[in-house]
Design a protein around this motif. Structure first.
Motif, PDB file in Angstrom:
ATOM      1  N   HIS A  10     -28.842 -21.294  35.021  1.00 53.08           N
ATOM      2  CA  HIS A  10     -27.881 -20.202  34.824  1.00 53.08           C
ATOM      3  C   HIS A  10     -27.390 -19.720  36.191  1.00 53.08           C
ATOM      4  O   HIS A  10     -28.075 -19.884  37.204  1.00 53.08           O
ATOM      5  N   ASP A  26     -22.650 -20.492  32.177  1.00 52.82           N
ATOM      6  CA  ASP A  26     -22.993 -19.270  31.446  1.00 52.82           C
ATOM      7  C   ASP A  26     -23.748 -19.657  30.167  1.00 52.82           C
ATOM      8  O   ASP A  26     -23.967 -20.853  29.908  1.00 52.82           O
ATOM      9  N   PHE A  49     -35.015 -17.018  26.010  1.00 57.55           N
ATOM     10  CA  PHE A  49     -34.120 -17.134  24.850  1.00 57.55           C
ATOM     11  C   PHE A  49     -33.137 -18.298  25.048  1.00 57.55           C
ATOM     12  O   PHE A  49     -32.683 -18.905  24.080  1.00 57.55           O
ATOM     13  N   MET A  50     -32.811 -18.605  26.300  1.00 59.75           N
ATOM     14  CA  MET A  50     -31.898 -19.726  26.571  1.00 59.75           C
ATOM     15  C   MET A  50     -32.601 -21.056  26.276  1.00 59.75           C
ATOM     16  O   MET A  50     -32.021 -21.962  25.674  1.00 59.75           O
ATOM     17  N   TYR A  98     -26.066 -10.770  19.741  1.00 60.09           N
ATOM     18  CA  TYR A  98     -25.835 -11.371  21.055  1.00 60.09           C
ATOM     19  C   TYR A  98     -26.882 -12.467  21.254  1.00 60.09           C
ATOM     20  O   TYR A  98     -28.033 -12.327  20.795  1.00 60.09           O
ATOM     21  N   ASN A 100     -28.650 -13.157  23.622  1.00 58.77           N
ATOM     22  CA  ASN A 100     -29.848 -12.680  24.329  1.00 58.77           C
ATOM     23  C   ASN A 100     -30.798 -12.052  23.309  1.00 58.77           C
ATOM     24  O   ASN A 100     -30.971 -10.835  23.221  1.00 58.77           O
ATOM     25  N   SER A 115     -21.275 -13.457  25.648  1.00 59.74           N
ATOM     26  CA  SER A 115     -20.300 -12.528  26.234  1.00 59.74           C
ATOM     27  C   SER A 115     -18.924 -13.190  26.344  1.00 59.74           C
ATOM     28  O   SER A 115     -17.933 -12.517  26.525  1.00 59.74           O
ATOM     29  N   HIS A 162     -28.197  -4.670  34.338  1.00 60.30           N
ATOM     30  CA  HIS A 162     -26.837  -4.119  34.241  1.00 60.30           C
ATOM     31  C   HIS A 162     -26.817  -2.629  33.916  1.00 60.30           C
ATOM     32  O   HIS A 162     -25.873  -1.929  34.273  1.00 60.30           O
ATOM     33  N   HIS A 186     -19.729  -7.240  34.025  1.00 59.86           N
ATOM     34  CA  HIS A 186     -20.270  -7.911  32.827  1.00 59.86           C
ATOM     35  C   HIS A 186     -20.385  -6.857  31.718  1.00 59.86           C
ATOM     36  O   HIS A 186     -20.757  -5.704  31.992  1.00 59.86           O
ATOM     37  N   GLU A 188     -22.564  -6.111  29.713  1.00 58.83           N
ATOM     38  CA  GLU A 188     -23.874  -5.471  29.522  1.00 58.83           C
ATOM     39  C   GLU A 188     -23.974  -4.173  30.338  1.00 58.83           C
ATOM     40  O   GLU A 188     -24.979  -3.473  30.266  1.00 58.83           O
ATOM     41  N   SER A 202     -17.703 -12.461  30.728  1.00 58.50           N
ATOM     42  CA  SER A 202     -18.949 -13.207  30.938  1.00 58.50           C
ATOM     43  C   SER A 202     -19.073 -13.632  32.393  1.00 58.50           C
ATOM     44  O   SER A 202     -18.132 -13.478  33.187  1.00 58.50           O
ATOM     45  N   THR A 203     -20.192 -14.239  32.732  1.00 61.46           N
ATOM     46  CA  THR A 203     -20.374 -14.703  34.110  1.00 61.46           C
ATOM     47  C   THR A 203     -19.268 -15.695  34.473  1.00 61.46           C
ATOM     48  O   THR A 203     -18.630 -15.555  35.520  1.00 61.46           O
TER      49      THR A 203
HETATM   50  P1  13P Z   1     -23.483 -14.890  30.329  1.00 63.39           P
HETATM   51  O1  13P Z   1     -23.462 -15.470  28.974  1.00 63.39           O
HETATM   52  O2  13P Z   1     -22.243 -14.132  30.652  1.00 63.39           O
HETATM   53  O3  13P Z   1     -23.788 -15.960  31.345  1.00 63.39           O
HETATM   54  O4  13P Z   1     -24.642 -13.783  30.418  1.00 63.39           O
HETATM   55  C1  13P Z   1     -25.991 -14.045  30.279  1.00 63.39           C
HETATM   56  C2  13P Z   1     -26.836 -12.932  30.707  1.00 63.39           C
HETATM   57  O5  13P Z   1     -28.031 -12.925  30.546  1.00 63.39           O
HETATM   58  C3  13P Z   1     -26.198 -11.807  31.339  1.00 63.39           C
HETATM   59  O6  13P Z   1     -27.143 -10.891  31.779  1.00 63.39           O
END
Ligand code: 13P
Ligand code: SF4
Length: 305
Positions: A10, A26, A49-50, A98, A100, A115, A162, A186, A188, A202-203
Motif C-alpha cells: 500500500h 490503493d 483487512f487488506m 467501507y 477497512n 474511498s 486521519h 483523504h 477519513e 482516495s490515496t
Molecule cells: P485507500 O483505499 O484510499 O488507499 O485508503 C486506505 C486506507 O487505509 C486509508 O487510511
C-alpha cells in the motif's frame, strides 16, 4: 517448479518497502491485483483487512501478512456483535461498508466500497430509491451526508491517523503562508477539514490530483493523509511544494503505526514463507464476505471501464 511469490504494498508503507513490491496501489487497485494475479503466495505489505480481502478474492493463493500487529483502528473499534444488532435495527436499509473492515463485518454487509468508489456506489443506491446505512467510518459517512445531503445512519469508528487532522491547525498553517495554498485530503479526515479541502479522494485519487496539478507553480499543497504517499507525490512532481497537513498532537509524523510494521525484515521473511498466514477463514465466511466485495468490483467494471 519454484513458488510464484507476488508482493503487494500500500502507498502508506515506507518507500523502500514499496520498492520491494510487484504492485503498489490503493485498496481497490490492490484488491483487483490480488484477485487477478497468478501467484502461489501473495505477501501483503499492508494491513490485515487488506490481506483478508486478497484471500477472499483469491482463495487458491496462500496470503501472508508480514506482521501480526498490522491491524486498523476502524476494525478494532468495531464490535461485530454490536454491529450485527445495529444492522438488524435497519431491516429496510442497504448496509454499505467501507473495505477497512474485518471479514466478519463484510459478511454483514450488502456492499463493500473503497474511498475510490464510495461516492458513486452510494449515489447509485440512492438513485434506485434505496435507504442506506454506512459503516464503520463515521468521518467518511459524515462527509457523504454533508456533501450529497444524504441522511445515512452512521456507525461510529474512526481512523486514528486521519482523525487527528483538525481545522484549527490548518487555519494556522494557511495563515502563515502569504501566497497560494491548497489542501487535498483523504475522506477519513474529520468533516471540518474536508470542508476546507480543494480535493477529497482516495490515496490514488490524491496522487492523480498532484500529477495533473497545473495551477500556481509556487503554491504550497498540504496533504491530509498518512505520510507514506508523500514519497510517491514528491517523486511524481519534484517541482511542487508538497507538505504534510499539520496536526496538534505530540507527533507531527502522520504515520499509521500498523502500516509501518511492514519493515524490510518482516517483508523478506514473509517472502520466504514466514509471517501470518491468512488461513483461518472458513469457506462459508469467505463466501459470505465475497458477495458484497464482488458487487463492488462488478460496479467498478461497469462504471469505470
Ligand atoms: P485507500 O483505499 O484510499 O488507499 O485508503 C486506505 C486506507 O487505509 C486509508 O487510511
Ligand atoms: Fe486503518 Fe487509518 Fe491505518 Fe488506514 S491509516 S490502515 S484507516 S489506521
Amino acid at each position: 517448479m519454484s513458488r510464484r511469490v507476488v508482493t503487494l504494498a500500500h502507498y502508506y508503507t515506507e518507500p523502500h518497502i514499496q520498492q520491494m513490491a510487484d504492485k503498489v496501489g490503493d485498496s481497490l487497485e490492490l484488491s483487483l491485483y490480488a484477485k487477478e494475479c497468478e501467484a502461489d503466495t501473495i505477501v501483503f505489505a499492508g494491513v490485515r483487512f487488506m490481506a483478508e480481502t486478497a484471500k477472499i478474492l483469491n482463495p487458491q493463493a496462500e496470503v501472508i501478512l508480514p506482521d501480526r500487529g498490522s491491524t486498523c483502528s476502524l476494525v478494532t473499534q468495531t464490535d461485530v456483535t454490536a454491529l450485527k444488532a445495529w444492522r438488524e435495527s435497519y431491516p429496510d436499509h442497504v448496509h454499505v461498508s467501507y473495505i477497512n473492515s474485518s471479514a466478519e463485518h463484510k459478511a454483514l454487509s450488502d456492499w463493500i466500497v473503497t474511498s475510490r468508489n464510495v461516492d458513486d456506489i452510494i449515489a447509485h443506491l440512492y438513485a434506485e430509491g434505496k435507504k442506506v446505512i454506512f459503516s464503520p467510518d463515521r468521518n467518511m459517512g459524515a462527509y457523504l451526508n454533508f456533501q450529497y445531503d444524504y441522511d445515512m445512519p452512521l456507525w461510529s469508528a474512526v481512523c486514528e491517523v486521519h482523525d487527528k487532522f483538525n481545522q484549527a491547525a490548518l487555519d494556522e498553517a494557511f495563515a502563515a503562508i502569504a501566497g497560494d495554498k491548497y489542501l487535498i485530503a483523504h475522506p477519513e479526515s474529520p468533516l471540518p477539514v474536508l470542508q476546507k479541502a480543494d480535493y477529497v479522494g482516495s490515496t490514488s485519487g490524491m496522487l492523480n490530483w498532484i500529477k495533473a496539478y497545473n495551477q500556481a507553480p509556487d503554491a504550497v499543497i498540504f496533504v491530509a493523509t498518512e505520510d507514506g504517499i508523500l514519497y510517491n507525490m514528491r517523486k511524481a512532481r519534484p517541482d511542487l511544494k508538497i507538505e504534510q497537513a499539520p496536526i496538534y498532537s505530540g507527533c507531527q509524523c502522520n504515520q499509521c503505526p500498523y502500516m509501518k510494521l511492514n519493515t524490510q525484515q518482516a517483508v523478506e521473511r514473509a517472502q520466504a514463507g514466514e509471517g501470518i498466514r491468512i488461513d483461518y477463514l472458513s469457506d462459508a465466511q469467505m463466501d459470505a464476505a465475497r458477495l458484497p466485495i464482488e458487487r463492488m468490483l462488478e460496479f467498478s467494471r461497469r462504471y469505470y471501464q
